[in-house]
Design an enzyme around this catalytic site. Structure first.
Site, PDB file in Angstrom:
ATOM      1  N   SER A   1       0.825  -1.207   0.000  1.00 41.53           N
ATOM      2  CA  SER A   1       0.000   0.000   0.000  1.00 41.53           C
ATOM      3  C   SER A   1       0.857   1.254   0.000  1.00 41.53           C
ATOM      4  CB  SER A   1      -0.893   0.006   1.244  1.00 41.53           C
ATOM      5  OG  SER A   1      -1.531   1.262   1.418  1.00 41.53           O
TER       6      SER A   1
ATOM      7  N   TYR B   1      -2.541  -0.445   9.907  1.00 43.93           N
ATOM      8  CA  TYR B   1      -2.724  -0.988   8.561  1.00 43.93           C
ATOM      9  C   TYR B   1      -1.446  -0.824   7.748  1.00 43.93           C
ATOM     10  CZ  TYR B   1      -4.103  -1.193   3.659  1.00 43.93           C
ATOM     11  OH  TYR B   1      -4.151  -1.493   2.319  1.00 43.93           O
TER      12      TYR B   1
END
Length: 361
Positions: A142, A167
């Site tokens: 990401s 995350y």
């Protein structure tokens, strides 16, 4: 090829499966179909791919009625025993791991699920790829791994060791875990740092979906950091084209890698990391304006400060992916938003989009 895609009831996984099936690959899809967001949307994606929802049962292979080369299995990647059995049965050529607990903000209040899915689950994928001699593992990282980095555009060659959400930390952990397996077991791995993917069948927790729904319903939208946000919005077709190129070209050793000047993007092991974005950030307010134009209705904006775990700007340096694998994003934000709105209207049976006249079912 025979390819395992995890997360095929998800947004990117659904589109990638469609792409690979159309070119003739055999695809096995895995997804636990969790309730992080509307399960009906996940079921609809599966149904569109020819998977009958009525046939779904845990760990039961279901063949598509549209694609004879597509099999779906409802399974959690944390279930190592059953995962191993399917690796043994199907003997995959390549694996694309898109299964993960998504969402930056959700990680602030539900941290445990990120460790379970994104760390433990990914470890199971690595172990299976190692033991069953998978030729290439491609996995979702990401843009959030860049965290506190301010140097723009974000480059894979820069250190990204200061995440601002769990995350992001879990995705950075995936990259480090992958490198370890590449180094120890010669497993070819490629990590893809996705930049704000959007388009038809997209996730309801993402900006385009949230804004479109609220504007059509005449409800306010929350604009964080008082609108001073830039995002490298990347259309789903460009993303899956890039993933497909990556799958076809397994990672190789970088024989010029210098341990005294270590490049985070490559290694002496068959490991690499790529940014995959558009490389042209758009302001959040301009993005909202594009939605307003497409639905012919003004947004009611509520301006708010920056949220914890968020960053003000993202911009991908995609030169590596372009030079090595000829990745060239084609879809403009105008066209991408237009296509999403068309899908949204059809999927939710919305008619007569004019100011003040909205029918939502």
């Amino acid at each position: 090829m025979k390819i395992l895609i995890t997360g095929t009831a998800g947004f990117i996984g659904y589109h990638l499966a469609q792409k690979l099936l159309k070119r003739g690959d055999t695809v096995v899809g895995i997804d636990n179909i969790n309730d992080y967001y509307d399960v009906k949307l996940k079921h609809a994606r599966l149904l569109d791919a020819g998977i009958k929802v009525s046939d779904l049962a845990y760990n039961k292979p279901v063949c598509s009625v549209k694609h004879p080369n597509y099999t779906f299995i409802k399974l959690d990647i944390t279930d190592k025993q059953n995962l191993e059995q399917h690796f043994q049965t199907y003997q995959f050529d390549a694996v694309c791991n898109l299964a993960a607990q998504a969402g930056v903000r959700y990680s602030l209040t539900n941290p445990d699920v990120y460790i379970d899915s994104n760390v433990k689950g990914f470890l199971n994928i690595l172990e299976c790829c190692r033991h069953f001699k998978i030729n290439h593992l491609v996995y979702a990282s990401s843009s959030s791994v860049y965290g506190l980095n301010k140097k723009m555009p974000f480059s894979e060659h820069d250190i990204a060791d200061h995440p601002v959400s769990l995350y992001a930390a879990s995705k950075k952990a995936n990259e480090m875990m992958a490198h370890t397996y590449s180094h120890l077991f010669n497993l070819r791995t490629t990590g893809l740092r996705f930049f704000t993917v959007y388009g038809p069948w997209g996730r309801p927790d993402m900006a385009l979906f949230i804004f479109t729904k609220a504007i059509l319903e005449g409800k306010p939208i929350e604009v964080f950091n008082n609108g001073n946000m830039l995002r490298d919005f990347t259309y789903i077709d460009d993303i899956v084209d890039g993933i497909t190129h990556v799958i076809d070209q397994p990672a190789e050793v970088n024989y010029l890698w210098d341990a005294k000047k270590p490049d985070p993007a490559t290694s002496t092991a068959p490991f690499r990391v790529f940014n995959i974005g558009r490389g042209a950030p758009v302001s959040l307010l301009d993005f909202v304006s594009e939605i307003e134009i497409q639905v012919n209705k003004k947004a009611i904006k509520t301006f708010k400060p920056m949220q914890d775990g968020d960053v003000a700007e993202t911009c991908a340096d995609v030169s590596n992916l372009n030079e090595m694998l000829n990745y060239k994003p084609q879809v403009s934000v105008h066209t991408g938003v237009e296509r999403f709105i068309a899908w949204y209207k059809k999927f939710y049976h919305i008619k007569n989009i004019t100011a003040g006249t909205v029918l939502v079912q």
